[in-house]
Design an enzyme around this catalytic site. Structure first.
Site, PDB file in Angstrom:
ATOM      1  CE1 TYR A 190      41.931 -23.382 130.877  1.00 38.90           C
ATOM      2  CE2 TYR A 190      44.199 -24.118 130.658  1.00 38.90           C
ATOM      3  CZ  TYR A 190      43.234 -23.132 130.508  1.00 38.90           C
ATOM      4  OH  TYR A 190      43.587 -21.916 129.980  1.00 38.90           O
ATOM      5  CB  SER A 248      42.457 -18.178 121.342  1.00 28.80           C
ATOM      6  OG  SER A 248      41.773 -18.991 122.250  1.00 28.80           O
TER       7      SER A 248
END
Length: 306
Positions: free
Chosen positions: A52, A216
């Site tokens: 990330y 998500s």
């Protein structure tokens, strides 16, 4: 906030976690506000991955939190490894090196939970077991899990892990992405939703006390963007808004309440860096959707019941 235990561990966390993928884009001051707000709302598990922001998300997180030794016990840090540029790597060498890098960037002595990211089909489970043993014995990682793996992949790992069996599987789930649920409705049918795409991973995780973390929870497709408030999804948004007005919360809170209503104790991973939005989302804990409302939302997302 409601609490849950991760897998068979004694690690108790808030039932929503904060995904920190975008934290590397924030100034330190803004990141500090995001983290303080999360903790005020009972969100105490922070989900990272070594990729990330190319590691920047972990670094910004550490600087923004500025934990002392006493404060470290009040939060839970999770990170993932295994994705490299153009390939996946579950080798012992890479797992150990990745954890060392994450520990340094996170400015901590240990990680509460380490997940293996996307499946590496060249996995040698004996190597993974050796890496996990080193990390556990050294106190650098407390618990282990995976992300995006099916039951047989988890079975293969667990064969070699011994007592360090997997605690978590992080899987994509939202109102408009429900393959792990669809096949369970369409048993002995010949329609597309009846196709078993994941080996009944949700049932497997429930049977084996593996916590499913839903990544998500507001997305459609894989990276296409949010469905909440998206004109391309009129029916589901109409229903979300109707229930949001009934319960006096936001439509995003209803989308999370739909996941929380499932009896598998699924933990949504929410990636917002907006403090007010996260505060609004956590109001999902004040809501228990009725069985009828849960099914209405499922059908409004374009799913037909047999």
């Amino acid at each position: 906030m409601r609490k849950l235990k991760l897998g068979k561990s004694d690690l108790e966390v808030g039932a929503i976690s904060l995904g920190c993928m975008r934290m590397g884009e924030l100034p330190i001051r803004d990141a500090s506000e995001v983290l303080a707000n999360a903790l005020e709302n009972g969100v105490d598990l922070f989900d990272h991955a070594d990729i990330y922001g190319k590691g920047e998300s972990e670094s910004v997180f550490a600087q923004a939190l500025n934990l002392n030794e006493d404060g470290r016990e009040s939060i839970k840090i999770q990170t993932k490894c295994g994705i490299r540029k153009g390939f996946f790597d579950f080798s012992k060498e890479h797992i150990l090196a990745s954890v060392e890098g994450s520990l340094k960037r996170l400015n901590t002595d240990y990680i509460d939970s380490l997940l293996l990211h996307r499946p590496d089909v060249l996995i040698e489970p004996e190597e993974v077991a050796e890496a996990f043993a080193v990390l556990k014995e050294s106190g650098k990682v407390r618990f282990f899990g995976v992300s995006n793996q099916n039951p047989m992949q988890m079975e293969l790992l667990n064969k070699y892990l011994g007592d360090e069996h997997l605690m978590i599987n992080q899987l994509q789930l939202s109102l408009v992405h429900t393959p792990m649920i669809d096949a369970g409705f369409n048993v002995n049918m010949q329609n597309d939703p009846s196709i078993n795409r994941d080996g009944h991973v949700l049932d497997y995780c429930r049977l084996n006390d593996i916590t499913v973390q839903a990544w998500s929870p507001f997305q459609h497709g894989m990276i296409e963007g949010p469905f909440v408030g998206n004109d391309s999804f009129p029916e589901v948004n109409k229903k979300l808004q109707e229930l949001a007005e009934k319960y006096e919360v936001t439509d995003s809170a209803i989308a999370i309440a739909w996941i929380l209503r499932h009896p598998a104790n699924i933990q949504p991973v929410v990636g917002t860096m907006n403090t007010q939005r996260l505060t609004d989302i956590t109001k999902a804990f004040d809501i228990t959707l009725s069985r009828q409302e849960w099914y209405e939302l499922y059908r409004s997302a374009g799913n037909n019941l047999p």
